[in-house]
Design an enzyme around this catalytic site. Structure first.
Site, PDB file in Angstrom:
ATOM      1  N   CYS A  45       0.829  -1.208   0.000  1.00 39.36           N
ATOM      2  CA  CYS A  45       0.000   0.000   0.000  1.00 39.36           C
ATOM      3  C   CYS A  45       0.863   1.259   0.000  1.00 39.36           C
ATOM      4  CB  CYS A  45      -0.912   0.016   1.230  1.00 39.36           C
ATOM      5  SG  CYS A  45      -1.936  -1.433   1.394  1.00 39.36           S
TER       6      CYS A  45
HETATM    7  C1  BEZ Z   1       0.598  -4.660   1.883  1.00 35.44           C
HETATM    8  O1  BEZ Z   1       0.145  -3.571   1.572  1.00 35.44           O
HETATM    9  O2  BEZ Z   1       1.774  -4.899   1.802  1.00 35.44           O
HETATM   10  C2  BEZ Z   1      -0.303  -5.749   2.363  1.00 35.44           C
HETATM   11  C3  BEZ Z   1      -1.433  -5.455   3.099  1.00 35.44           C
HETATM   12  C4  BEZ Z   1      -2.242  -6.466   3.547  1.00 35.44           C
HETATM   13  C5  BEZ Z   1      -1.932  -7.794   3.275  1.00 35.44           C
HETATM   14  C6  BEZ Z   1      -0.805  -8.084   2.506  1.00 35.44           C
HETATM   15  C7  BEZ Z   1       0.020  -7.063   2.050  1.00 35.44           C
END
Ligand code: BEZ
Length: 211
Positions: A45
């Site tokens: 994210c």
């Molecule tokens: C991420 O943004 O890295 C992420 C968020 C939730 C689950 C897996 C990855």
């Protein structure tokens, strides 16, 4: 609630990092991109939001307002934005909705219990100036989105809103387009006096008409 293509995008009021908004009023006459991410302070994210901030001028050029969302609070978003600016090179320059009670996430069906019932998935909704949903995409949490593809789709949506054409596989702005299947040759002569190439009677190709 399932939000389908052609539906009016559900309206809502919500707090954001740039103040409270009423969604439809905030959109005004613009196009909109509403996108969710699973949680704040997560790695994929962080890269996505940094990239959207970097290419925001491309959305502006197309008269598209961008707004993010997760089930975290505005206070959390604001803390996280410091990290995004620091690590991704561009400060977050669009509002982020705080949705800890999942009001908006539920309205747009952004929680997928099969994946994780406490997080939003990576949803994208493109909304037209008529407030209708033009595109929905859902990615799993483990896969960062390609926001260049979302710009490409917006180019196609904006072109096909104004001309009776469709865009072929992997089309990008400036490429050849296809005359819509519902357009007869007679009508096409009026619409496209510059002519076209008939590859098959159902496959009529012409240069992008607004270039
Ligand atoms: C991420 O943004 O890295 C992420 C968020 C939730 C689950 C897996 C990855």
């Amino acid at each position: 609630m399932t939000v389908r293509l052609g539906d009016i995008a559900p309206d809502f009021t919500a707090p954001t990092t740039q103040g409270d908004i009423s969604f439809h009023e905030w959109l005004g006459d613009s196009w909109g991109v509403l996108f969710s991410h699973p949680r704040d302070f997560t790695p994929v994210c962080t890269t996505e939001l940094g990239y959207v901030a970097k290419i925001k001028p491309e959305f502006d050029k197309r008269n598209v307002k961008v707004i993010g969302l997760s089930v975290d609070s505005v206070e959390s978003h604001i803390k996280w934005e410091g990290d995004i600016g620091e690590t991704q090179g561009t400060p977050v320059n669009f509002p982020m909705i705080g949705d800890p009670d999942r009001t908006v996430a539920d309205l747009y069906d952004m929680i997928h219990p099969n994946a994780n019932d406490t997080q939003t998935v990576r949803s994208v909704f493109v909304i037209g100036p008529d407030k209708k949903v033009k595109l929905t995409i859902t990615y799993p949490a483990s896969t960062g989105r390609n926001f260049d593809e979302i710009l490409r789709v917006i180019d196609s949506l904006q072109l096909t809103a104004g001309y009776k054409v469709a865009t072929p596989v992997n089309w990008t702005d400036g490429g050849d387009v296809i005359i819509g299947a519902a357009v007869s040759d007679e009508e096409a002569k009026q619409l496209f006096p510059q002519g076209w190439t008939t590859v098959k009677p159902y496959l009529r190709v012409l240069p992008q008409p607004n270039k």
